[in-house]
Scaffold this motif. Structure first.
Motif, PDB file in Angstrom:
ATOM      1  N   TRP A  25       1.047  -1.329   0.015  1.00 17.24           N
ATOM      2  CA  TRP A  25      -0.013  -0.002   0.075  1.00 17.24           C
ATOM      3  C   TRP A  25       1.075   1.230  -0.055  1.00 17.24           C
ATOM      4  N   LEU A  26       1.715   1.087   0.803  1.00 21.05           N
ATOM      5  CA  LEU A  26       2.879   2.513   0.789  1.00 21.05           C
ATOM      6  C   LEU A  26       3.538   2.675  -0.433  1.00 21.05           C
ATOM      7  N   TRP A  27       3.828   1.656  -1.261  1.00 18.87           N
ATOM      8  CA  TRP A  27       4.578   1.609  -2.437  1.00 18.87           C
ATOM      9  C   TRP A  27       3.957   2.240  -3.400  1.00 18.87           C
ATOM     10  N   PHE A  28       2.453   1.927  -3.580  1.00 18.76           N
ATOM     11  CA  PHE A  28       1.518   2.534  -4.282  1.00 18.76           C
ATOM     12  C   PHE A  28       1.016   4.169  -3.958  1.00 18.76           C
ATOM     13  N   ARG A  29       0.878   4.398  -2.578  1.00 20.48           N
ATOM     14  CA  ARG A  29       0.267   5.459  -1.983  1.00 20.48           C
ATOM     15  C   ARG A  29       1.392   6.497  -1.448  1.00 20.48           C
ATOM     16  N   ASP A  30       2.421   6.077  -0.851  1.00 26.47           N
ATOM     17  CA  ASP A  30       3.276   6.961  -0.152  1.00 26.47           C
ATOM     18  C   ASP A  30       4.641   6.413  -0.206  1.00 26.47           C
ATOM     19  N   LYS A  31       5.218   6.462  -1.435  1.00 31.17           N
ATOM     20  CA  LYS A  31       6.926   6.131  -1.303  1.00 31.17           C
ATOM     21  C   LYS A  31       7.680   6.619  -0.692  1.00 31.17           C
ATOM     22  N   ALA A  32       7.372   8.015  -0.311  1.00 27.29           N
ATOM     23  CA  ALA A  32       8.465   8.800   0.930  1.00 27.29           C
ATOM     24  C   ALA A  32       8.218   8.191   2.162  1.00 27.29           C
ATOM     25  N   LEU A  33       7.090   7.825   2.521  1.00 25.23           N
ATOM     26  CA  LEU A  33       6.975   7.196   3.962  1.00 25.23           C
ATOM     27  C   LEU A  33       7.709   5.741   3.892  1.00 25.23           C
ATOM     28  N   LEU A  34       7.449   5.079   2.818  1.00 23.61           N
ATOM     29  CA  LEU A  34       7.859   3.660   2.699  1.00 23.61           C
ATOM     30  C   LEU A  34       9.825   3.822   2.947  1.00 23.61           C
ATOM     31  N   GLU A  35      10.231   4.969   2.335  1.00 27.81           N
ATOM     32  CA  GLU A  35      11.434   5.145   2.134  1.00 27.81           C
ATOM     33  C   GLU A  35      11.970   5.281   3.945  1.00 27.81           C
ATOM     34  N   ARG A  36      11.262   5.928   4.458  1.00 24.75           N
ATOM     35  CA  ARG A  36      11.522   6.473   6.033  1.00 24.75           C
ATOM     36  C   ARG A  36      11.314   5.098   6.476  1.00 24.75           C
ATOM     37  N   ARG A  37      10.362   4.394   6.547  1.00 26.43           N
ATOM     38  CA  ARG A  37      10.348   3.390   7.291  1.00 26.43           C
ATOM     39  C   ARG A  37      11.355   2.080   7.017  1.00 26.43           C
ATOM     40  N   VAL A  38      11.930   2.031   5.660  1.00 26.77           N
ATOM     41  CA  VAL A  38      12.930   1.219   5.173  1.00 26.77           C
ATOM     42  C   VAL A  38      14.268   1.583   5.921  1.00 26.77           C
ATOM     43  N   LYS A  39      14.349   3.073   6.058  1.00 30.13           N
ATOM     44  CA  LYS A  39      15.676   3.606   6.729  1.00 30.13           C
ATOM     45  C   LYS A  39      15.997   3.064   8.129  1.00 30.13           C
ATOM     46  N   ALA A  40      14.557   3.050   8.951  1.00 29.59           N
ATOM     47  CA  ALA A  40      14.845   2.628  10.257  1.00 29.59           C
ATOM     48  C   ALA A  40      15.309   1.389  10.752  1.00 29.59           C
ATOM     49  N   GLY A  41      15.949   1.598  12.233  1.00 29.29           N
ATOM     50  CA  GLY A  41      16.478   0.260  12.579  1.00 29.29           C
ATOM     51  C   GLY A  41      17.850   0.685  13.384  1.00 29.29           C
ATOM     52  N   PRO A  42      18.418  -0.165  13.983  1.00 23.52           N
ATOM     53  CA  PRO A  42      19.461   0.183  14.672  1.00 23.52           C
ATOM     54  C   PRO A  42      20.559   0.630  13.764  1.00 23.52           C
ATOM     55  N   GLY A  43      21.255   1.837  14.275  1.00 27.40           N
ATOM     56  CA  GLY A  43      22.288   2.345  13.431  1.00 27.40           C
ATOM     57  C   GLY A  43      21.933   3.672  12.618  1.00 27.40           C
ATOM     58  N   SER A  44      20.581   3.803  12.634  1.00 27.01           N
ATOM     59  CA  SER A  44      19.907   4.932  11.833  1.00 27.01           C
ATOM     60  C   SER A  44      19.636   6.069  12.491  1.00 27.01           C
ATOM     61  N   GLU A  45      19.576   6.003  13.662  1.00 29.17           N
ATOM     62  CA  GLU A  45      19.066   7.361  14.559  1.00 29.17           C
ATOM     63  C   GLU A  45      20.362   8.299  14.558  1.00 29.17           C
ATOM     64  N   PRO A  46      19.865   9.663  14.371  1.00 31.64           N
ATOM     65  CA  PRO A  46      21.075  10.550  14.737  1.00 31.64           C
ATOM     66  C   PRO A  46      21.494  10.964  15.976  1.00 31.64           C
ATOM     67  N   ASP A  47      20.885  10.304  16.955  1.00 34.27           N
ATOM     68  CA  ASP A  47      21.188  10.483  18.320  1.00 34.27           C
ATOM     69  C   ASP A  47      21.450   9.129  18.714  1.00 34.27           C
ATOM     70  N   PRO A  48      22.901   8.803  19.133  1.00 40.66           N
ATOM     71  CA  PRO A  48      23.598   7.492  19.360  1.00 40.66           C
ATOM     72  C   PRO A  48      22.684   6.739  20.679  1.00 40.66           C
ATOM     73  N   ALA A  49      22.181   7.666  21.455  1.00 42.50           N
ATOM     74  CA  ALA A  49      21.389   6.912  22.553  1.00 42.50           C
ATOM     75  C   ALA A  49      20.205   6.281  22.080  1.00 42.50           C
ATOM     76  N   GLN A  50      19.509   6.654  21.082  1.00 39.07           N
ATOM     77  CA  GLN A  50      18.394   6.081  20.375  1.00 39.07           C
ATOM     78  C   GLN A  50      18.792   4.560  19.756  1.00 39.07           C
TER      79      GLN A  50
END
Length: 223
Positions: A50-75
């Protein structure tokens, strides 16, 4: 390709989760586990398409998530800790299956499956309402306060949906013991959402006024 990256992540997660549960359970013959995995990854897959068809920008943000992706090292530490505890919601049920600690009726497991579906529905409604629902604590260009849909009820509907979903996993797998790591995720998520609120209040125009209008963070009438 964005969609391929997303499903590569799903495949990796499936392999890890299945290896943890079935490896500790000592068997692949567990109908409840296969139903739960089909439901979990089926819901996640539908939302991804659904995101691929309706909101690729959000899908890109979600794919980016995970350990090591946060600007804040504590996060990043929090993300890693949350990931390990999440795997615990499959590890303990796997051991439970091997040693027979729990004896849940099928009806309870079906309730757990229903909780997983409800949790994913809340996450979907959150994504549909908020294209800025990234998996990292940062601001996107043009981001503004969203106060409609589930955000009119609680300030963090995605976390609320995730907690409902996670609470449903152990009973769906036929285990009471798996609720221990599921409960341990609550303080981790609460700490993260508080840090997120501090960041948004300091950096996102209008967020302070939104907090004064919508008083509850996760659960209507409670907190």
């Amino acid at each position: 390709m964005l969609l391929a990256r997303a499903f590569a992540g799903f495949t990796f997660l499936f392999v890890v989760i299945a290896s943890v549960f079935f490896g500790l359970a000592g068997t692949l013959h567990d109908g409840r586990a296969w139903v739960m995995l089909a439901l979990f990854f089926g819901c996640a897959g539908v939302i991804t398409v659904w995101l691929w068809f309706r909101d690729k920008a959000l899908l890109e943000r979600r794919v980016k998530a995970g350990p090591g992706s946060e600007p804040d090292p504590a996060q990043n530490i929090v993300q890693g800790l949350a990931g390990l505890i999440f795997l615990g919601t499959f590890a303990l049920p796997g051991l439970d299956r091997r040693f027979g600690w729990s004896h849940l009726p099928l009806a309870v497991s079906l309730i757990g499956d229903g909780m997983i579906a409800i949790g994913f529905l809340i996450v979907f409604l959150t994504f549909r309402e908020n294209s800025f629902a990234a998996g990292t604590i940062e601001l996107a260009e043009g981001q503004h306060v969203i106060d409609s849909g589930p955000y009119a009820v609680v300030r963090h509907p995605m976390y609320a949906g995730a907690l409902i979903m996670i609470a449903g996993i152990p009973p769906a797998l036929g285990s009471w013991w798996g609720l221990i790591p599921a409960a341990l995720l609550v303080p981790v998520i609460v700490w993260r959402l508080k840090r997120e609120e501090e960041f948004l209040a300091a950096n996102l125009e209008g967020y302070g006024r939104y907090r004064s209008r919508v008083r509850r963070r996760l659960a209507p009438m409670f907190w």
